[in-house]
Structure formats: structure tokens, C-alpha cells
Design an enzyme around this catalytic site. Structure first.
Site, mmCIF file in Angstrom:
data_model
loop_
_atom_site.group_PDB
_atom_site.id
_atom_site.type_symbol
_atom_site.label_atom_id
_atom_site.label_comp_id
_atom_site.label_asym_id
_atom_site.label_seq_id
_atom_site.Cartn_x
_atom_site.Cartn_y
_atom_site.Cartn_z
ATOM 1 N N ARG A 131 -13.571 46.369 53.764
ATOM 2 C CA ARG A 131 -13.052 46.228 54.679
ATOM 3 C C ARG A 131 -13.457 46.674 56.497
ATOM 4 O O ARG A 131 -13.347 47.233 56.856
ATOM 5 C CB ARG A 131 -13.081 48.642 54.462
ATOM 6 C CG ARG A 131 -12.331 49.299 53.243
ATOM 7 C CD ARG A 131 -12.880 50.367 52.982
ATOM 8 N NE ARG A 131 -12.598 51.425 51.682
ATOM 9 C CZ ARG A 131 -12.724 52.443 51.489
ATOM 10 N NH1 ARG A 131 -14.081 52.858 51.525
ATOM 11 N NH2 ARG A 131 -12.063 52.678 50.729
ATOM 12 N N CYS A 174 -6.750 60.606 55.493
ATOM 13 C CA CYS A 174 -6.510 59.226 54.918
ATOM 14 C C CYS A 174 -6.212 58.368 53.305
ATOM 15 O O CYS A 174 -5.782 59.864 53.162
ATOM 16 C CB CYS A 174 -8.454 58.599 55.080
ATOM 17 S SG CYS A 174 -8.863 56.408 54.628
ATOM 18 N N LYS A 186 -19.916 57.663 62.829
ATOM 19 C CA LYS A 186 -20.186 57.360 61.417
ATOM 20 C C LYS A 186 -20.682 55.699 61.095
ATOM 21 O O LYS A 186 -20.045 54.639 61.020
ATOM 22 C CB LYS A 186 -18.755 57.523 60.379
ATOM 23 C CG LYS A 186 -19.267 58.005 58.848
ATOM 24 C CD LYS A 186 -17.772 57.974 57.792
ATOM 25 C CE LYS A 186 -17.974 57.773 56.998
ATOM 26 N NZ LYS A 186 -16.752 58.523 55.810
ATOM 27 N N LYS A 221 -16.678 53.838 63.111
ATOM 28 C CA LYS A 221 -16.793 54.343 61.556
ATOM 29 C C LYS A 221 -17.169 52.654 61.368
ATOM 30 O O LYS A 221 -16.390 51.590 61.624
ATOM 31 C CB LYS A 221 -15.150 54.578 60.906
ATOM 32 C CG LYS A 221 -15.688 55.247 59.951
ATOM 33 C CD LYS A 221 -14.576 55.246 58.470
ATOM 34 C CE LYS A 221 -15.294 55.618 57.269
ATOM 35 N NZ LYS A 221 -13.818 55.688 56.753
ATOM 36 N N SER A 262 -23.507 60.096 52.874
ATOM 37 C CA SER A 262 -24.214 60.202 51.419
ATOM 38 C C SER A 262 -25.225 59.545 51.541
ATOM 39 O O SER A 262 -25.985 59.707 50.951
ATOM 40 C CB SER A 262 -23.270 59.752 50.167
ATOM 41 O OG SER A 262 -21.896 58.435 50.872
ATOM 42 N N GLU A 284 -13.642 51.219 70.934
ATOM 43 C CA GLU A 284 -12.796 52.163 70.264
ATOM 44 C C GLU A 284 -13.098 53.266 70.716
ATOM 45 O O GLU A 284 -11.844 54.204 70.856
ATOM 46 C CB GLU A 284 -13.250 52.057 68.723
ATOM 47 C CG GLU A 284 -12.864 50.634 68.067
ATOM 48 C CD GLU A 284 -12.631 50.906 67.416
ATOM 49 O OE1 GLU A 284 -11.574 51.833 66.988
ATOM 50 O OE2 GLU A 284 -11.820 49.450 66.352
ATOM 51 N N CYS A 323 -7.674 56.366 51.330
ATOM 52 C CA CYS A 323 -8.385 55.274 50.391
ATOM 53 C C CYS A 323 -8.597 56.342 48.615
ATOM 54 O O CYS A 323 -8.848 55.881 47.336
ATOM 55 C CB CYS A 323 -9.324 54.795 50.831
ATOM 56 S SG CYS A 323 -10.687 56.454 51.580
ATOM 57 N N ARG A 350 -18.255 56.594 47.259
ATOM 58 C CA ARG A 350 -17.603 55.839 46.738
ATOM 59 C C ARG A 350 -16.997 56.605 45.538
ATOM 60 O O ARG A 350 -16.440 56.158 44.745
ATOM 61 C CB ARG A 350 -17.063 54.875 46.901
ATOM 62 C CG ARG A 350 -16.936 54.454 48.694
ATOM 63 C CD ARG A 350 -17.310 52.635 48.873
ATOM 64 N NE ARG A 350 -17.371 52.490 50.414
ATOM 65 C CZ ARG A 350 -16.706 51.044 51.327
ATOM 66 N NH1 ARG A 350 -17.697 50.975 49.912
ATOM 67 N NH2 ARG A 350 -16.878 51.300 52.296
ATOM 68 N N TYR A 391 -24.668 66.372 54.124
ATOM 69 C CA TYR A 391 -24.553 67.450 52.874
ATOM 70 C C TYR A 391 -25.714 68.109 52.784
ATOM 71 O O TYR A 391 -25.885 69.101 51.421
ATOM 72 C CB TYR A 391 -24.498 66.077 51.947
ATOM 73 C CG TYR A 391 -23.015 65.392 51.592
ATOM 74 C CD1 TYR A 391 -22.188 65.676 51.247
ATOM 75 C CD2 TYR A 391 -23.000 63.992 53.191
ATOM 76 C CE1 TYR A 391 -21.175 64.404 51.494
ATOM 77 C CE2 TYR A 391 -21.968 62.849 52.750
ATOM 78 C CZ TYR A 391 -21.643 63.938 52.425
ATOM 79 O OH TYR A 391 -19.949 63.051 52.353
ATOM 80 N N CYS A 429 -7.896 51.853 52.929
ATOM 81 C CA CYS A 429 -7.146 53.239 53.534
ATOM 82 C C CYS A 429 -5.722 53.362 54.407
ATOM 83 O O CYS A 429 -5.718 54.534 55.763
ATOM 84 C CB CYS A 429 -8.109 53.387 54.544
ATOM 85 S SG CYS A 429 -10.195 53.411 54.498
#
Length: 333
Positions: A225, A120, A256, A203, A282, A241, A122, A213, A321, A130
Site C-alpha cells: 500500500r 474503506c 496512524k 496514515k 494493533s 496531507e 480493503c 490485517r 484496543y 483500499c
């Protein structure tokens, strides 16, 4: 009359019985651990909104990799924070870019550890979007339109440079129309026909990305976005998609975020037979960590249940994570 002849509790009487009839099982092979790489030296800085997750400079990367490998985790997802940014994110596809340097380092230390490169722009653009942006002023405010086809050329350059550095999997997260086809063609033309594409197929423009971010210094400098990431209200659009990405040559599909979109994961599992990835993002991580630090929840139990839910919904792979934590807990069990 079924009861008392049928007694469902018979299969729940002991730990051994429950283990024997368990339908969904987590293993360490299910997980991909994200890593944030930054420029500089001697850096290992905890991200304030993501306790236990750090920015690493390349010279401090080995200690993190050693722990990941010892825990049996087989793949990492790389995000890079460059030293400088510009309007087209040139450092994303530079031979000496932060992700390219980190990839070479990882492959030199642990050749068998799979490197998944987030593809990406971004993190690398000064506007935080992006793709390439056409900017203009309206009523005294800076506005911009993200240009789809022009952005594809830069994303192809980025993917090819990541593959050249040694990335095992290209994971484009930009949500530009046609990005899978463009990247597949670019990789093939450059001789990387063997490199699979893990597409961020579905996404959403989600509020769960806030801590990321901060971690990736990738918040858009104007607008949002929503013209390229999906509306969280839509599910049929997710099928369109994913269908496009399958037709264009994706090797894996991703949803996501994961936690609020279990129905979407389940729907894609029913419709497609490609490996399916859930990204436990996150914000999902930060919420659990914050509650655990307050003593309000049992972190191990909550995380296990949450990741089991993602796998039960149909995910084959989970980017999380919590990968290291979960690997430790599985080992303890």
C-alpha cells in the site's frame, strides 16, 4: 546560584501533591473502542495475535456493547468482515452489509453510543486494496495499480450507506487523494450535512498493522500500500496531507499509528485546531500484550504511560484496543 533555593522535588512529595500539579490527565471520554464484526451466528472468537480482542457475530454483539457502555466508553469504531468479497467491494456499500447491519443493531440497543464507521474497501475487496484496482500480469506475476478517482465513487457510496444505517461519524481510512472532499459532497448531497468526518489524514504504510490485517482479513493479495499510504520517514508530507483534509472539510484529523509517530501528533497539534485523533494500532497493542503475558512488564503501568504520551503529544481522542482495560484501571484509581 539557583540551587538550593530552587528544589523541583517539592512538588513531588506526595500523591496528593503530584495529583494537584499533574499536567496531562486521561479520562474515559478520551477513548474509542474498536470492534470487529463478522458474519454468522453465535460467534465470539478471540483473535490469536490480539489477546482479549474478538470477532463478534451480530447476535453476540450485545454482550460486548453492554460492557463498553457500563465502563463509560462513549464511542466504538466498527470494522466488518463480510461473507463474500469481490473486485470492487460491493458489500462495503450494500444496505445489508455487515457494518450497516451492526450499526443498526447498536443504535437500537444503545442509541447514545457513538458509532464511528471505518470507511474503506480493503476488508471487502478480493484483492485487499483500499480502492479499485487495474490488474495486469508482469513476468508471470499479478500486479495492479490502485485507481484513485474511480475509487472515490465507491467510497462515497460506502459513506452514504453507513450514514443511512445510523453511523454518527464517518472515518475514511483509504488515503485516496481527494477522499474528504468527495465524501463531504456525497454526504451533503444525500442529506447528511450533520455527519462529521474523522479523517485518517496521516496514515503511514506501517509494519505495526500486522495483527489488524489478520483480524480484518485485509492483507493485500499482491504488492503493498506504499503508493497511497505514507512513507514512515516523512513528516513534512504529513502537514501537506492534513492541510488538504482541512481544506476539503474534515472535522477531525487522525495520525496512524501513534506510538512511533508522536512527533507527527505534536506537529499537527501545533498547526491545526481541529480535534486530533491518535490510533493506538494493533501491533502496538500486541507487543504490550505479548510482553505482559510473559511477565516482562507491568501492563497497567506501560499502557497508562503510553496513552498519556499520546495525549501529552496533543491527541484529544485515542482509538485503542486497550480502551476497556484503561477504563477499568481509571475506575479503580
Amino acid at each position: 546560584m539557583i540551587f538550593p533555593i530552587t528544589r523541583h522535588r517539592r512538588l513531588r512529595q506526595s500523591s496528593g501533591m503530584r495529583n494537584m500539579v499533574r499536567e496531562t490527565v486521561l479520562t474515559v471520554n478520551d477513548f474509542i473502542q474498536p470492534i470487529f464484526i463478522t458474519h454468522g451466528e453465535g460467534i465470539k472468537n478471540e483473535i490469536s495475535s490480539m489477546p482479549g480482542i474478538y470477532h463478534f457475530s451480530i447476535d453476540r454483539l450485545e454482550e460486548e456493547l453492554k460492557e463498553i457502555v457500563e465502563l463509560g466508553i462513549s464511542a466504538v469504531l466498527l470494522f466488518g468482515i463480510p461473507e463474500s468479497k469481490d473486485e470492487v467491494g460491493r458489500s462495503a456499500f450494500a444496505d445489508d452489509g455487515i457494518v450497516q447491519q451492526a450499526t443498526r443493531k447498536i443504535k437500537s440497543l444503545y442509541p447514545d453510543l457513538l458509532v464511528v464507521a471505518d470507511t474503506c474497501l480493503c476488508e471487502f475487496t478480493d484483492h485487499g486494496h483500499c480502492g479499485m484496482v487495474h490488474t495486469y500480469e508482469r513476468d508471470g506475476h499479478i500486479c495492479g495499480d490502485v485507481m484513485n478517482d474511480e475509487s472515490l465513487e465507491l467510497l462515497v457510496k460506502t459513506a452514504v450507506s453507513q450514514a443511512a444505517a445510523g453511523a454518527d461519524i464517518i472515518a475514511p481510512s483509504n488515503m485516496m487523494d481527494g477522499f474528504v472532499q468527495a465524501i463531504r459532497t456525497g454526504l451533503d448531497d444525500a442529506g447528511y450535512t450533520h455527519i462529521p468526518i474523522m479523517s485518517y489524514s496521516v496514515k503511514y504504510a506501517s509494519a505495526f498493522y500486522g495483527p489488524f490485517r489478520e483480524a480484518a482479513d485485509s492483507a493485500p493479495q499482491f504488492g503493498d500500500r506504499k503508493t497511497y499510504q505514507m512513507d514512515p520517514a516523512n513528516v513534512r508530507e504529513a502537514l501537506r496531507e492534513a492541510e488538504s483534509d482541512v481544506a476539503e472539510g474534515a472535522d477531525m484529523l487522525m495520525v496512524k499509528p501513534a506510538l512511533a509517530f508522536m512527533d507527527v501528533i505534536s506537529l499537527l497539534r501545533q498547526q491545526f485546531d481541529l480535534p486530533l485523533v491518535a490510533y493506538n494500532v494493533s501491533g502496538e497493542y500486541a507487543m504490550v500484550k505479548a510482553a505482559a503475558l510473559q511477565g516482562w512488564i507491568n501492563e497497567k503501568a506501560i499502557v497508562t504511560e503510553m496513552l498519556l504520551g499520546m495525549k501529552r503529544a496533543g491527541a484529544d481522542i485515542i482509538i485503542t484496543y486497550f480502551a476497556k482495560d484503561m477504563a477499568r484501571w481509571l475506575r479503580e484509581n
